[in-house]
Design an enzyme around this catalytic site. Structure first.
Site, mmCIF file in Angstrom:
data_model
loop_
_atom_site.group_PDB
_atom_site.id
_atom_site.type_symbol
_atom_site.label_atom_id
_atom_site.label_comp_id
_atom_site.label_asym_id
_atom_site.label_seq_id
_atom_site.Cartn_x
_atom_site.Cartn_y
_atom_site.Cartn_z
ATOM 1 N N VAL A 1 2.672 -31.597 34.836
ATOM 2 C CA VAL A 1 2.490 -30.193 34.411
ATOM 3 C C VAL A 1 1.389 -29.557 35.258
ATOM 4 C CG1 VAL A 1 1.981 -28.639 32.489
ATOM 5 C CG2 VAL A 1 3.013 -30.870 32.026
ATOM 6 N N LYS B 1 7.809 -28.803 30.872
ATOM 7 C CA LYS B 1 6.341 -28.859 30.915
ATOM 8 C C LYS B 1 5.744 -28.448 29.575
ATOM 9 C CE LYS B 1 6.411 -27.981 35.877
ATOM 10 N NZ LYS B 1 6.500 -26.921 36.866
#
Ligand SMILES: NC(=O)c1ccc[n+]([C@@H]2O[C@H](COP(=O)([O-])OP(=O)(O)OC[C@H]3O[C@@H](n4cnc5c(N)ncnc54)[C@H](OP(=O)(O)O)[C@@H]3O)[C@@H](O)[C@H]2O)c1
Length: 434
Positions: free
Chosen positions: A134, A207
């Site tokens: 992420v 994410k």
């Protein structure tokens, strides 16, 4: 000085794997000074060795068979950078079962199979870290798990996908249609040949699933997240947004309420005065609100060889510290232990302000009929713009901004409005960020 050696293997020498190898080879002395560890890149597994990667691999064992690496008792940490579900899942599971720590950037895998992998890691007393999954080089996962560990998270929201942010930025700056901005992004290497996962919002949802899992201590599979992509946005909408003093961004949103979590990814109008409106091109930014710390912002490059590799090496160093104590006996297990089950709030029950754009025939009475349907559904209008006809087919855009309204009321109203014979079917509904 006697440096403790930690042996590292990489599977997949593509964009990210090459960056990791480059750091481990080129920054070896710097990392030694900072960590008192000898991070030794022992083995790389890659299928195609014919590509020139501008790396001196003379001291590295270069092979094509992952099992040789996964069964090597000297290997302490395996870095998975091949991507996708298989064979990545099998490789990671096998590494964990063979009691090797694993570092990966594979958001799709962590967002879908994370629960299984954390369990295998815990059972084998090893760790699975995924900082690079992420926000590329931004230390957002470490930020949530360590820097902000004392907090319950009230909200986490931001721009998690560089490709869509690049496309939307170019649409705003150069007054481009979506297709032209996408083509430019592909030519500059900011969008893949097949951009589906990015432009559909799926990548941002992967994410968000990972961040939500960490923030809530409950595994959130990404297919439970409401997702809309950016393909319906036109130059016209960008111009309208600008005329209202707003910018359109693809936002990933986590909000915690008493009733549960509100999780969604969709294009959103943001006031130009908000810092997120100024996050341009391929950059990412994430706002985190904790109950003790208050508001924080994380900002930086969300992808690319070097930023992503930088995040992977931070995980490697983190894991390597385990080898500084008691001959490799671990002192902690970071693999997530999921303790709660949270309720997700259905999108229909969420309230927002809305941007509604219709193409309607240029004739009297149109606006009163549309506003009548909105009123029937308890939706009140805060602003309205109607352009004059400039199309041959005599259709004109009408844009309405609403006050806060319930998602399901807006949906009901839209279903009714598009049945009018003077309204084209391809309307656009965006949420306004408050
Ligand atoms: N690129 C980024 O900026 C970025 C950012 C954040 C996260 N990530 C994540 O990082 C991961 C890797 O992405 P990437 O962009 O580096 O992909 P990539 O450039 O396609 O690299 C993948 C590499 O793995 C190799 N490979 C595939 N199957 C293999 C196998 N069975 N054994 C050994 N090697 C194998 C590929 O070789 P061939 O080419 O010969 O198939 C390729 O060299 C993905 O999970 C991605 O989502 C990437």
């Amino acid at each position: 000085m006697d440096y403790r050696q930690v042996n590292i293997g990489i599977i997949g020498l593509g964009t990210v794997g090459t960056g990791v190898a480059r750091i481990l080879l080129e920054q070896k002395e710097l990392l030694k000074t900072r960590t008192s560890l000898d991070l030794n890149l022992k083995t790389i597994v890659e299928l195609d060795w014919s590509k020139d990667r501008d790396l001196d691999l003379s001291q590295v064992k270069c092979i094509t068979d992952a099992d040789t690496l996964l069964e090597d008792p000297e290997i302490n940490i395996v870095v998975e950078t091949i991507g996708g579900y298989e064979p990545a899942f099998s490789f990671i599971s096998k590494a964990l079962r063979n009691r090797k720590h694993v570092v990966t950037a594979n958001k799709a895998l962590i967002a879908t199979k994370g629960m299984e992998l954390y369990k295998i890691a815990r059972e084998n007393d090893v760790d699975l870290l995924f900082e690079a999954s992420v926000g590329g080089g931004i230390p957002i996962i470490k930020g949530l798990r360590e820097g902000l560990v004392a907090n319950r998270f009230k909200s986490i929201y931001g721009i998690l996908n560089g490709t869509t942010n690049y496309i939307l930025t170019k649409m705003h700056q150069n007054s481009l249609e979506f297709a032209d901005a996408l083509k430019g992004a592909q030519e500059k290497g900011f969008a893949e040949a097949d951009p589906t996962l990015d432009i559909s919002g799926g990548d941002a949802a992967h994410k968000l699933a990972i961040l939500s899992t960490i923030a809530s201590n409950s595994f959130i599979p990404f297919d439970k997240i409401y997702v809309e992509g950016i393909t319906g946005i036109t130059k016209l909408d960008i111009n309208f947004a600008q005329s209202f003093g707003m910018t359109i961004k693809l936002l990933a949103i986590y909000k915690r309420y008493e009733e549960g979590l509100d999780l969604r990814v969709h294009p959103t109008l943001i006031n130009d005065s908000h810092l997120l409106a100024a996050v341009s091109n391929e950059l990412n930014a994430i706002f985190v609100k904790g109950d003790f710390v208050g508001n924080t912002m994380f900002y930086g490059p969300g992808a690319g060889e070097r930023p992503t590799a930088s995040a992977i090496v931070s995980d490697i160093v983190d894991l390597s510290k385990d080898f500084m104590v008691q001959n490799g006996k671990k002192y902690s297990n970071r693999a997530i232990s999921l303790t709660q089950n949270v309720q997700l709030i259905p999108i229909e029950d969420i309230k927002s302000r809305f941007y509604l754009r219709f193409m309607t025939m240029d004739k009297p009475g149109v606006l009163s009929k549309i506003s009548g349907v909105l009123a029937e559904n308890n939706i009140s209008i805060s602003s309205m713009v109607q352009l004059e006809s400039h199309e041959k087919d005599n259709y004109v855009p009408i844009v309405l901004l609403t006050h806060e309204a319930l998602e399901k009321s807006v949906e009901q109203a839209l279903q009714k409005i598009v049945k009018f014979d003077f309204v084209k079917k391809d309307y656009l509904r965006l949420r306004i960020f408050e």
